[in-house]
Design an enzyme around this catalytic site. Sequence first.
Site, short mmCIF file in Angstrom:
data_model
loop_
_atom_site.label_atom_id
_atom_site.label_comp_id
_atom_site.label_asym_id
_atom_site.label_seq_id
_atom_site.Cartn_x
_atom_site.Cartn_y
_atom_site.Cartn_z
N GLN A 51 60.06 54.41 104.56
CA GLN A 51 58.75 53.88 104.21
C GLN A 51 58.76 53.08 102.91
O GLN A 51 57.84 52.33 102.64
CB GLN A 51 57.73 55.01 104.11
CG GLN A 51 57.43 55.66 105.44
CD GLN A 51 56.41 56.77 105.30
OE1 GLN A 51 56.75 57.88 104.91
NE2 GLN A 51 55.14 56.47 105.56
N CYS A 93 49.13 58.03 108.58
CA CYS A 93 50.44 57.63 108.08
C CYS A 93 50.26 56.48 107.10
O CYS A 93 49.54 55.52 107.39
CB CYS A 93 51.34 57.19 109.24
SG CYS A 93 52.98 56.66 108.69
N HIS A 135 56.74 64.78 111.31
CA HIS A 135 56.30 63.41 111.07
C HIS A 135 57.33 62.66 110.21
O HIS A 135 57.70 61.52 110.50
CB HIS A 135 54.93 63.46 110.38
CG HIS A 135 54.33 62.15 110.00
ND1 HIS A 135 53.15 61.67 110.55
CD2 HIS A 135 54.70 61.21 109.09
CE1 HIS A 135 52.86 60.50 110.02
NE2 HIS A 135 53.78 60.19 109.11
O1 GNR Z 1 49.76 61.63 103.79
C1 GNR Z 1 49.99 61.91 104.97
N1 GNR Z 1 49.17 62.77 105.61
C2 GNR Z 1 49.45 63.33 106.84
C3 GNR Z 1 48.43 64.00 107.49
C4 GNR Z 1 48.63 64.58 108.71
C5 GNR Z 1 49.88 64.50 109.29
C6 GNR Z 1 50.92 63.82 108.67
C7 GNR Z 1 50.70 63.24 107.44
S1 GNR Z 1 52.00 62.41 106.64
C8 GNR Z 1 51.11 61.27 105.69
C9 GNR Z 1 52.03 60.50 104.76
C10 GNR Z 1 53.05 59.73 105.56
O2 GNR Z 1 52.80 58.72 106.15
N2 GNR Z 1 54.25 60.24 105.62
O3 GNR Z 1 55.20 59.66 106.36
NI NI Z 2 54.14 58.54 107.91
#
Ligand code: GNR
Ligand code: NI
Length: 172
Positions: A51, A93, A135
């Site tokens: 990212q 995300c 994730h």
């Molecule tokens: O900040 C983030 N919140 C979130 C909320 C629910 C499930 C996954 C996430 S990850 C995300 C940050 C992000 O994009 N990480 O890759």
């Molecule tokens: Ni993400």
Amino acid sequence: MAVLNICTYPDPVLKQKALPIEKIDDALQDLIRNMVDTMYQAPGIGLAANQVGRPLRLIVFDVTPKDQPRNPRVLINPEIVCAEGSQSLEEGCLSVPEFYSEVKRCSKVTVRGLDTQGNPVELEGEGLLAVVLQHEIDHLDGILMLDRISPLKRALYKKRRQKQLKSKDETG
Ligand code: GNR
Ligand code: NI
């Protein structure tokens, strides 16, 4: 403290499969610190190296509630070694701006990796922690939450994102 630029869809680095980290050196410690700063500044509860434009197998995360002291966690070369059950939680995300959707994932995972000193660690997570681990590890495999929702929702988002990028481009 340094905040890094977060790559957003459809940046090709987000589709890259990240490579294992072979050397835990000063440059890596720097990247880790900067990723942690970037995650808190966003704000987010997790961040994968892809990212910020580095396709390396490195994630940072912190699912501590806001009213509690921060607890930044780092995993180098994380791997899911056990996954069970299922749950659907609303996800967002940082690389998929202005999109939120429920994503079905495993409800409990065990993850192995290395800490910042290169020591092996094993971590078990349920609920939100399990979601974030899945994730972030998805990011390392070039998978976005968009790849885990219905084709219709995905198509609608892609269209909306293209319009958004086009109008940004026109207005400068
Ligand atoms: O900040 C983030 N919140 C979130 C909320 C629910 C499930 C996954 C996430 S990850 C995300 C940050 C992000 O994009 N990480 O890759
Ligand atoms: Ni993400």
